[in-house]
Design a protein around this motif. Structure first.
Motif, short mmCIF file in Angstrom:
data_model
loop_
_atom_site.label_atom_id
_atom_site.label_comp_id
_atom_site.label_asym_id
_atom_site.label_seq_id
_atom_site.Cartn_x
_atom_site.Cartn_y
_atom_site.Cartn_z
N ASP A 39 0.86 -1.18 0.00
CA ASP A 39 0.00 0.00 0.00
C ASP A 39 0.90 1.23 0.00
N GLN A 45 -6.03 2.99 -5.16
CA GLN A 45 -6.73 2.72 -3.91
C GLN A 45 -7.69 1.55 -4.02
N THR A 46 -8.51 1.54 -5.08
CA THR A 46 -9.46 0.45 -5.21
C THR A 46 -8.77 -0.88 -5.45
N TRP A 49 -7.63 -2.15 -1.89
CA TRP A 49 -8.63 -2.73 -0.99
C TRP A 49 -9.35 -3.92 -1.60
#
Length: 377
Positions: A39, A45-46, A49
């Motif tokens: 990270d 970002q997607t 996660w």
């Protein structure tokens, strides 16, 4: 004295945060596999996660996010496998720095597992003129047309791939979300990879990309690196309903772990039976729905959700979260169904919060159904 006390506290903190914990076991008695998902700057970002959520499907795995500083502080010593998710491989390369590149190489060479997803596969490659660490034996070509397009792409498994994913072995073709992933050929080095799947879709809608570049190229590849194993995927199973389980299976392959059976709600390869490659007109329509969600009527919002779900929209996942708290109950319900059908399990906390505040009994029941489905995967 104060200096010595401070140094002692620093050492204690680093030891606590980065050292190996005592081995844990799953309910089945298997030692828990510890997975770190990178990270850092460059990781979308997607993608981050969704990768974490995909690993959670495997009850024999424990997943955590790791950063550049974590790697520098020695946290690879406490992990069995690492995943470099999608985003921008060169930016991830820059964010990590040369010393951490070597730490990753040494981690794999010493027996650790590594999975590279899209940009992560770029990062693992040996591509001239591209920031990469040369651990998967592949070279990306046509990188000047990196933004070639995206959609639900078709692939076929090789015999070796069928042994890793026997759940797909009887299917002639399968479908996974692809988003501007690398076009691989064998790199001119000593690392030899095995192709586990072949890309069958020709993606060239955007960026002036040439036709017949992506098809017939590797889709999944795997190789040894020292004592470890590396799995690279040019596409995004973690972003594909019914196929997210492929990611933890890839991790198990890199570690030589037994393949376990996943929940039938997780393994749903028959959800899609055709490729859906976004055209420029489709991209315009997808983009226009942003305004629909801001200013449209409930009927218009539902129409948008129906189209976005039916076409496996990549961008919609960033837009639907707030619709769980729309002023219209029918929109709230359709958003909950969309999230469940698309397996956006990252939004489970939002679904639970929406249920808590929901006043409409019929809407409550349907939100409960969405929550239970995602919890069952």
């Amino acid at each position: 004295m104060k200096h010595l006390t401070f140094m002692a506290l620093v050492i204690a903190f680093l030891g606590y945060s980065c050292s190996s914990n005592q081995p844990q076991t799953s309910k089945a008695g298997e030692e828990i596999v510890k997975v770190g998902v990178f990270d850092g700057h460059g990781g979308a970002q997607t993608c981050v996660w969704e990768t974490v959520e995909a690993i959670k499907i495997d009850k024999g795995m424990d997943v955590r996010l790791i950063t550049t500083s974590d790697i520098a502080n020695g946290c690879l010593d406490s992990l069995d496998a690492i995943i470099i998710p999608g985003g921008g491989g060169s930016r991830q390369y820059l964010n990590l720095g040369h010393e951490n590149h070597n730490r990753i190489r040494n981690f794999v060479a010493s027996g650790g597992g590594a999975v590279g997803i899209c940009a992560g596969a770029y990062f693992f490659s040996n591509t001239p003129g591209y920031a990469s660490i040369a651990i998967n034996g592949a070279q990306a070509i046509d990188i000047e047309h990196d933004n070639r397009g995206h959609g639900l792409a078709k692939f076929t498994l090789t015999d070796e791939g069928k042994s890793i994913f026997p759940e797909l072995a009887t299917r002639d073709t399968n479908f996974v979300v692809y988003y501007e992933g690398p076009v691989f050929i064998k790199a001119p080095d000593t690392i030899i990879y095995t192709s586990f799947a072949t890309m069958e879709s020709d993606v060239h809608e955007e960026g002036g990309a040439p036709a017949n570049m992506t098809n017939a190229k590797p889709f999944f590849i795997g190789n040894s690196y020292g004592k470890g194993l590396v799995f690279s995927t040019i596409a995004h199973p973690e972003a594909t309903p019914g196929m997210r389980w492929l990611i933890p299976r890839m991790v198990r392959w890199t570690l030589g772990k037994e393949y376990i059976t996943y929940n039938e709600n997780a393994v749903r390869p028959d959800l899609f039976e055709k490729e859906i490659l976004f055209t420029k007109d489709m991209l315009k329509r997808e983009s226009a729905y942003y305004s629909t969600f801001l200013y449209g009527s409930p009927v218009e919002k539902i129409e948008a959700l129906n189209w976005l779900e039916g076409n496996v929209s990549w961008d919609a996942k960033r837009l639907v979260q707030g619709l769980l708290f729309d002023s219209s109950a029918i929109v709230r319900v359709r958003a909950a169904e969309y999230i469940a059908n698309s397996e956006f399990s990252y939004y489970l906390p939002d679904l639970r919060a929406a249920l808590k505040s929901e006043k409409d009994d019929d809407a409550k029941a349907k939100i409960v159904s969405a929550i239970r489905f995602l919890e069952s995967i």
